[in-house]
Design a protein around this motif. Sequence first.
Motif, short mmCIF file in Angstrom:
data_model
loop_
_atom_site.label_atom_id
_atom_site.label_comp_id
_atom_site.label_asym_id
_atom_site.label_seq_id
_atom_site.Cartn_x
_atom_site.Cartn_y
_atom_site.Cartn_z
N UNK A 289 -18.48 10.05 19.43
CA UNK A 289 -19.30 9.50 18.36
C UNK A 289 -19.71 10.64 17.43
N UNK A 290 -20.20 10.27 16.26
CA UNK A 290 -20.67 11.29 15.33
C UNK A 290 -22.00 11.87 15.79
N UNK A 291 -22.31 13.08 15.33
CA UNK A 291 -23.58 13.70 15.67
C UNK A 291 -24.74 12.84 15.16
N UNK A 292 -24.56 12.23 13.98
CA UNK A 292 -25.60 11.36 13.41
C UNK A 292 -25.86 10.16 14.32
N UNK A 293 -24.78 9.58 14.86
CA UNK A 293 -24.94 8.43 15.75
C UNK A 293 -25.71 8.81 17.01
N UNK A 294 -25.39 9.99 17.55
CA UNK A 294 -26.10 10.45 18.74
C UNK A 294 -27.58 10.65 18.45
N UNK A 295 -27.88 11.28 17.32
CA UNK A 295 -29.28 11.48 16.95
C UNK A 295 -29.99 10.13 16.80
N UNK A 296 -29.32 9.16 16.21
CA UNK A 296 -29.92 7.83 16.03
C UNK A 296 -30.24 7.20 17.38
N UNK A 297 -29.31 7.32 18.34
CA UNK A 297 -29.53 6.76 19.67
C UNK A 297 -30.73 7.43 20.34
N UNK A 298 -30.78 8.76 20.27
CA UNK A 298 -31.87 9.50 20.90
C UNK A 298 -33.21 9.16 20.27
N UNK A 299 -33.19 8.93 18.95
CA UNK A 299 -34.42 8.55 18.26
C UNK A 299 -34.91 7.18 18.74
#
Length: 311
Positions: A289-299
Amino acid sequence: MSPVMRKLASQIQLAAATDASVFVVGESGAGKELVARAIHAASDRKDQPFVAVNCGAISGSLAHAELFGHEKGSFTGAVTQSAGYFESASGGTLFLDEVTEMPPDMQVHFLRVLETGTYQRVGGSDLLRANARIICASNRDPAASVADGRLRQDFLHRLLVIPLRVPPLREREADAVILAQRFLDALNERHQTRKVFSRRMLDAMARYDWPGNVRELRNAVQRAYILADAELNLELAARPRAARQAEVRDGQLSLPLGTPLGDAQREFILATLAHYAGDKRLAAESLGVSLKTLYNRLDVYEKGDPGAPRG
């Protein structure tokens, strides 16, 4: 001793043979400090100091002085020169309990010491050599602590050389009664008594979930001992054992059947992040997944949005 504790005992011996930093993870009351002391006792440093520090109790304004010491007159109230925890543990082991509670600015100073091997007392100019083996512990997932900003990623990389996990007592069902008997034997020896467990209490201890782990078990035995004339018979609230949780072992993630899909995704993402020691870029690449997607999930997990996977 249960198989998981035999494995941990073997890991303790391997860790004791080195001076590498050790990061012990486990629930409150599971015995993280006992593991740290066991590593120290089995190491070449066993005859030197073991200094335990509760990072959550370090004062923000005096954190530097507490860890590294201070010179006389370096601040108001510094009437004499004082050694810090690092200096007190010289030649031995410095145990940082609940390291994820260490103030972020202190982590920067501590990281510098780990990188250079030297430090200065507050108000001093002399470089002192750091000669303490570092063992730290936390009841939090270190990768999650990086994700929520409690722990610096570069600091974690320095600390997480040898990771050890202390299993909760509910994963060590055979150990509860064995440990309880050891606690009772110690009390009998100390007070010259011959008290015993009732069959009812032995059965209850074997069934109980022990959310407070070994600490709760020790307190329960002591309480029952005080109340008993000859036979310990403390009531323990009967309740079903907690559902088996996600477990990571040897690079494999195990989830119980029936785990909701959103929860499974969350556990898989966090386990992958932990595998890469909090490095989000590597975790994202591994997950595809993209880094942005990972950050969104963690958020989402951090906010605990009830409409999203549990966090």
